[in-house]
Design a protein around this motif. Structure first.
Motif, PDB file in Angstrom:
ATOM      1  N   SER A 616      43.567  42.103  36.131  1.00 18.34           N
ATOM      2  CA  SER A 616      44.542  42.375  35.066  1.00 18.34           C
ATOM      3  C   SER A 616      45.843  41.616  35.317  1.00 18.34           C
ATOM      4  O   SER A 616      46.460  41.073  34.396  1.00 18.34           O
ATOM      5  N   ASP A 688      40.984  42.786  28.329  1.00 18.51           N
ATOM      6  CA  ASP A 688      40.888  43.408  29.644  1.00 18.51           C
ATOM      7  C   ASP A 688      39.966  44.611  29.551  1.00 18.51           C
ATOM      8  O   ASP A 688      40.340  45.639  28.984  1.00 18.51           O
ATOM      9  N   GLU A 689      38.790  44.461  30.099  1.00 27.45           N
ATOM     10  CA  GLU A 689      37.815  45.562  30.139  1.00 27.45           C
ATOM     11  C   GLU A 689      37.497  46.088  28.752  1.00 27.45           C
ATOM     12  O   GLU A 689      37.367  47.291  28.542  1.00 27.45           O
TER      13      GLU A 689
HETATM   14 MG    MG Z   1      42.415  45.871  35.585  1.00 27.41          MG
END
Ligand code: MG
Ligand code: ADP
Length: 851
Positions: A616, A688-689
Motif C-alpha cells: 500500500s 489496493d486489495e
Molecule cells: Mg495494504
C-alpha cells in the motif's frame, strides 16, 4: 415552542421587541444587545449556555444567559464550531441620546460559510460557501449540475457546471477538494443528491430563482447558483457581499487540472487524515513550508488542483529550480516574505468596511517589505515577471503613510488612528483636549502644594467625571469651597467649578474627536478600498512567490529532485520514497523503490506479497509523486519521468474500511464501476486489495475481470492484491506484469522460522507461502501450520488453475481437495463467546459467501 407560548402582550416592551426580532431568526441563536452585553433568552439560552460555558439564569421565569459584548468573537467561535449560526442584534441608536426604548435589529448573521473575522477562520485554508443546482436526467438527456463556491473572506468566487456526470463523480470530487463549510442546495438538489458526502458542512435548502427561463439553457443553471450565493449574502450578510469578485471558472471543469476523485483525496491523505477523527500527518503538513497565510492557502489549492498543462507545470519547476539553486536569496526571500500579513483578507475587509486600524497598519507594513522582495527576484529569469505583479502604487502607500498614525490602536473607538496634520479641525480638538488635561495636571500639583496633602490626586470615572480624591486622614485640610461628591471607605471625592469647566471642555473635545476620527477613518478606508483589484494582484503574486520558495525549501531540505514531465504515458520513478511516511520514520530507514510503467508492455502492475510488506505504501507514494510533480513541486525520488496524468483514482478493498462502518462491498463495487466509466488512457489507477470484501472466489473473479477490462482501456494501473491467482495474468493480458513486495525467511536462534520484510518491490510474483510463515510467526499451532503447508502443496500441484474467462464457478472442484468443507472447519474454530455481534454477522456473511 416555549417562545411562541409566551403571549407577546404579557411580555414587557423589551421582550416584545426581542420576540419580534427572534421570530425572523428561528434557527439561529440570537445575540440581543443590551448595554454592554449580548443576552440570549428562552430556548436560545438553554441551547447556548452549555456550549458557551456560561451560567443559565431565570428572570420572571424566562431562561436567559449573557456574554460581554467585547468578547463576542470568542463565544461566536464556539457556536460556529458546533455548526450553529448566530444572529447579532445591535442597538441601532445611541442609548444616551434616545428617549424610550432603543431600536434594535439584526445587523449580521454569522454562519460557518460567511466568516470574515480572522479569529474565526482557518488561516491556511479557504472557507467555502457552496451552492448546488441540478437537472436530473430527463427523457434520456444526461443529468447536469452547476456549482458556485464563494470564499467571502478572500473575495473569491468560483463557478462551474458539468453536463454529463451520471454518478455525480465530478461533483463528489469538487466537494472533497473544496470541503465547504456551508452548502445551499437549490430546489430539488438535496433530495436528488441526498447520498453525497458533505463532510462538516451546514446544509441549507433554498428555492430556485423564480426565473422564466429556468432550466432551458445550461447557462441558467450557473445563473441559479451564482444568484443564490448573492441572494443569500445580501439577505443577512450585506457587508460581505460587496467584496465578492467576478466569478472565475472552477479549475477542474475547465479541464486544465488533474482530476482527483473523492476517494483519492481522502485515501492519499493529501490535506486530511483518512481516519476522520484523527489528526495524523498529511502531505500538506510535509510540504507547507510557506511563511504567509496567503502562500499556505495557494499551496493547498495547487495540491488539490494539480495542473495538467505542461507549460504551467514546467514554468513552476523552473521557478522552484531557480530559488533552490540560489540558497542565499532563498533564505533572504523567505525572511522578507515572513513579515507580510494576510493582504488578501485585509483588502477584503477594507471592501466590506470592517477593516480595523491594526489591519491597515499591517497592510502598510507588509507593502513596505515588497520593494526588498522585488529587488531579490528582479534579476531572476523565471521570477522576474512577478516583480511587476507585486508593485504597489505610490498613491496607496502615500495614503497609508500620510493618514494613518504610526501606532494605531486595535479599535477605532480607542482613538489616535488618524495622524496629526491630516485635519486642522482634528488637530485643534486634540490641542484643546491636551490643554484641558494639562490644566488638570497643573491644578493637581498646585493644590497639593496649597493644601499640603501629598496624596491628593485627580481621577476620572464615567459617573462623576473628574474629581479630586483625598484620604480620610487629610479631610480636615480640604478647602471650604470644594464640593463633596462621593464618600469612600477611606476617603472623599470632591469637585470644583473650575474643574468641571475643564471637564466639559475635554469631554466635548473628545466626543467631537471620536466623530471626526470616525469620519476620517471611513474616508481612509474608502480610499484604500479603491485599490482592491491592485491589492488582489499583489496578494496573488506574494502567494505565488511564497509557494515557490516553500517548494524550493522542501526540495532543498528533503532532497527532492526535479521531475521530467513528458506528454506520453510513461511513468518511471527511480528510488522514490513516500514523502510523509519516510519523513516520519526517517529517510535513512525508509527503503526507496522503483516503478517503471511504459507503453504497452508494462502498464498494469500486479503487486503481490505478504501483509505488511509495503504494498500500500508503494502504491500511494507513486500517486503522491505524480501529484507533487503536477502541482509544480519537485519529487521525493532520485529521478522521475512522468507522462502527464489526467485523472487519479484510488480504490481500497472494502475490508480495509470495516472500521468506518460503511456498507462495504457495495460501496467498493460502485466505486469500481465509476472508475471504469471515467478513466482514460492518461489516467493513473491505484487499486489496493480490490475484491477483498467478498468471498475469495467472488473476489478473485471480480478482480480478474476488472483487470482484463482495464487492460483494454489502457490506464496506468497499480494493483496490490493478496489474490495470488492474479499473477497468472502476466503474459495473458496485454500490459499486465508482476511485481512483489519482498520478504525474507529467517530461522531464529530458537529454531523458529521468521519472516523479515525487506520493503523492496521487485519484478515477478511473490512466493505464496509467506502467509503461512506469518501465521507461524503469529503463534498459530504447529499442527495447523503443517496442515496448511499440505493444502498449499495440493493446490499448487493440482490442475486447478482458475479459468475465469469461461465464466464458470471455478471454486467447486477445488473444494474437493479439502478433507472437510472449509466452512465447517472455520465454524469449528470459531470462538463464538468472544465475538462481538458485528463480528459474528461479518463471519456469517462471509461463511455464506463461501458456500
Ligand atoms: Mg495494504
Ligand atoms: P501492505 O500494504 O503490504 O500490507 P503497508 O504498505 O501497509 O503494507 O506497509 C506496512 C508498514 O510497513 C508501513 O506502515 C511502514 O511502517 C512499513 N513500510 C512500508 N514500506 C516501507 C518502506 N519502503 N521502507 C520502510 N518501511 C516501510
Amino acid at each position: 415552542m416555549e417562545t411562541l407560548s409566551v403571549p407577546a402582550k404579557q411580555a414587557t416592551p423589551l421582550m416584545q421587541q426581542y420576540l419580534s426580532v427572534k421570530e425572523r431568526y428561528p434557527e439561529e441563536i440570537l445575540f440581543f444587545r443590551l448595554g454592554d452585553f449580548y443576552e440570549m433568552f428562552y430556548e436560545d439560552a438553554m441551547r447556548a449556555a452549555p456550549l458557551l460555558e456560561v451560567a443559565l439564569t431565570q428572570r420572571q421565569s424566562v431562561p436567559m444567559c449573557g456574554i460581554p459584548y467585547h468578547a463576542m468573537t470568542t463565544y461566536i467561535s464556539k457556536l460556529i464550531k458546533a455548526g450553529i449560526s448566530v444572529a447579532i442584534a445591535e442597538q441601532l441608536e445611541d442609548p444616551k441620546k434616545t428617549k424610550g426604548m432603543v431600536k434594535r435589529d439584526v445587523v449580521r448573521v454569522v454562519t460557518p460559510g460567511t466568516l470574515v473575522e480572522d479569529e474565526l477562520l482557518p488561516s491556511k485554508a479557504n472557507n467555502f460557501l457552496v451552492s448546488i443546482a441540478v437537472l436530473p436526467s430527463l427523457k434520456g438527456k444526461p443529468s447536469k449540475w452547476a456549482l458556485a463556491a464563494a470564499d467571502v473572506s478572500t473575495g473569491k468566487l468560483w463557478v462551474g457546471e458539468v453536463d454529463n456526470d451520471p454518478h455525480w463523480n465530478e461533483l463528489k470530487s469538487h466537494l472533497a477538494t473544496l470541503s465547504p463549510s456551508e452548502i445551499l442546495f437549490l430546489g430539488e438538489a438535496h433530495s436528488i443528491l441526498g447520498q453525497l458526502n458533505t463532510g462538516r458542512a451546514v446544509i441549507r435548502l433554498e428555492p430556485l430563482l423564480p426565473s422564466s427561463q429556468r432550466g432551458q439553457k445550461v447557462e441558467t443553471l450557473i445563473d441559479q447558483v451564482t444568484g443564490a450565493i448573492h441572494r443569500y449574502l445580501e439577505r443577512d450578510h450585506a457587508d460581505v457581499v460587496k467584496s465578492l469578485g467576478k466569478p472565475q471558472a472552477l479549475p477542474m471543469v475547465s479541464g486544465n487540472t488533474l482530476f482527483l476523485d473523492e476517494t483519492a483525496v481522502r485515501h492519499l491523505e493529501l490535506v486530511q487524515s483518512a481516519d476522520p477523527g484523527k489528526a495524523g500527518p498529511t502531505l500538506i503538513s510535509v510540504i507547507d513550508q510557506c511563511v504567509t497565510p496567503l502562500g499556505s492557502r495557494l499551496m493547498r489549492w495547487w495540491l488539490l488542483h494539480p495542473s495538467r498543462d505542461l507549460e504551467t507545470v514546467r514554468s513552476r519547476h523552473n521557478q522552484v529550480e531557480d530559488v533552490l539553486e540560489n540558497s542565499v536569496a532563498r533564505s533572504e526571500l523567505r525572511s522578507t516574505l515572513q513579515g507580510v500579513a494576510d493582504i488578501e483578507r485585509i483588502s477584503v475587509r477594507t471592501q466590506a468596511g470592517t477593516v480595523s486600524p491594526r489591519d491597515l497598519e499591517a497592510l502598510r507594513h507588509s507593502l513596505g517589505r515588497l520593494p526588498k522582495v522585488r529587488e531579490i527576484i528582479s534579476s531572476n529569469v523565471s521570477l522576474g515577471d512577478l516583480a511587476t505583479e507585486i508593485t504597489v502604487p505610490e498613491d496607496l502607500e502615500r495614503v497609508l503613510h500620510q493618514q494613518l498614525s504610526d501606532t494605531p490602536p486595535a479599535k477605532l473607538i480607542d482613538g489616535g488612528v488618524i495622524r496629526e496634520g491630516v485635519s486642522g479641525e482634528l488637530d485643534d480638538l486634540r490641542a484643546l483636549r491636551r490643554s484641558g488635561k494639562k490644566w488638570i495636571a497643573e491644578m493637581e500639583a498646585a493644590e497639593r502644594e496649597k493644601t499640603g496633602i501629598g496624596s491628593l490626586k485627580v481621577g476620572y470615572n464615567d459617573v462623576f467625571g473628574y474629581y479630586i480624591e483625598v484620604s480620610k486622614t487629610n479631610i480636615s485640610k480640604v478647602p471650604l469651597d470644594w464640593i463633596r461628591k462621593q464618600t469612600l471607605a477611606n476617603g472623599e471625592r470632591y469637585i470644583t467649578p473650575a474643574l468641571k469647566e475643564q471637564e466639559e471642555k475635554i469631554l466635548g473635545a473628545e466626543e467631537r474627536i471620536r466623530e471626526l476620527e470616525a469620519r476620517l477613518y471611513a474616508e481612509l478606508i474608502h480610499q484604500v478600498a479603491a485599490f482592491g483589484p491592485t491589492l488582489a494582484k499583489v496578494a496573488s503574486g506574494v502567494a505565488h512567490l511564497d509557494v515557490i520558495s516553500a517548494l524550493a525549501e522542501v526540495a532543498g531540505t528533503q532532497g527532492y529532485v526535479r521531475p521530467q514531465l513528458v506528454a506520453s504515458d510513461e511513468l518511471s520513478i527511480q528510488a522514490g520514497w513516500h514523502p510523509v511516511i519516510a519523513k516520519q520514520m526517517g529517510r535513512d530507514r525508509f527503503i526507496p523503490n522503483d516503478l517503471d510503467l511504459k507503453s504497452n508492455e508494462n502498464r498494469i502492475s500486479i503487486i503481490t506479497g505478504p501483509n505488511m510488506a509495503g504494498k500500500s505504501t508503494f502504491l500511494r507514494q507513486n500517486a503522491l509523486i505524480v501529484i507533487l510533480a503536477q502541482m509544480g513541486s519537485f519529487v521525493p525520488a532520485e529521478s522521475a519521468t512522468i507522462g502527464l496524468v489526467d485523472k487519479i483514482f484510488t480504490r481500497i478493498g472494502a475490508s480495509d474500511r470495516l472500521a468506518q462502518g460503511q456498507s462495504t462491498f457495495m460501496v467498493e463495487m460502485q466505486e469500481v464501476a465509476t472508475l471504469i466509466q471515467n478513466c482514460s488512457q492518461q489516467s493513473l489507477l491505484i487499486l489496493d486489495e480490490v475484491g477483498r470484501g467478498t468471498s475469495t472466489y467472488d473476489g478473485v473473479s471480480i478482480a480478474w475481470a476488472v483487470i482484463e477490462h482495464l487492460s483494454k482501456l489502457g490506464p496506468r494501473t497499480l494493483f496490490a492484491t493478496h489474490y495470488f491467482e492474479l499473477t497468472q495474468l502476466e503474459g495473458r493480458l496485454p500490459g499486465v506484469f508482476n511485481a512483489h513486495a519482498t520478504a525474507k525467511e529467517w530461522t531464529g536462534s530458537d529454531g523458529r522460522k521468521q519472516v523479515v520484510f525487506l520493503y523492496q518491490i521487485l519484478p515477478g510474483p511473490a512466493d505464496r507461502s509467506y502467509g503461512i510463515h506469518v501465521a507461524e510467526m503469529a503463534g498459530v499451532p504447529q499442527v495447523c501450520i503443517e496442515k496448511a503447508r499440505e493444502i498449499l502443496r495440493h493446490l499448487e500441484s493440482g490442475d486447478h488453475r482458475l479459468s475465469l474467462e469461461k465464466g464458470s464457478r471455478a471454486g467447486t472442484q477445488q473444494l474437493e481437495l479439502f478433507a472437510d468443507h472449509p466452512v465447517l472447519a472455520e465454524l469449528r474454530s470459531l470462538q463464538v463467546e468472544t465475538l462481538t455481534p458485528l463480528e459474528a454477522l461479518n463471519h456469517l456473511a462471509r461463511l455464506k459467501g463461501a458456500l
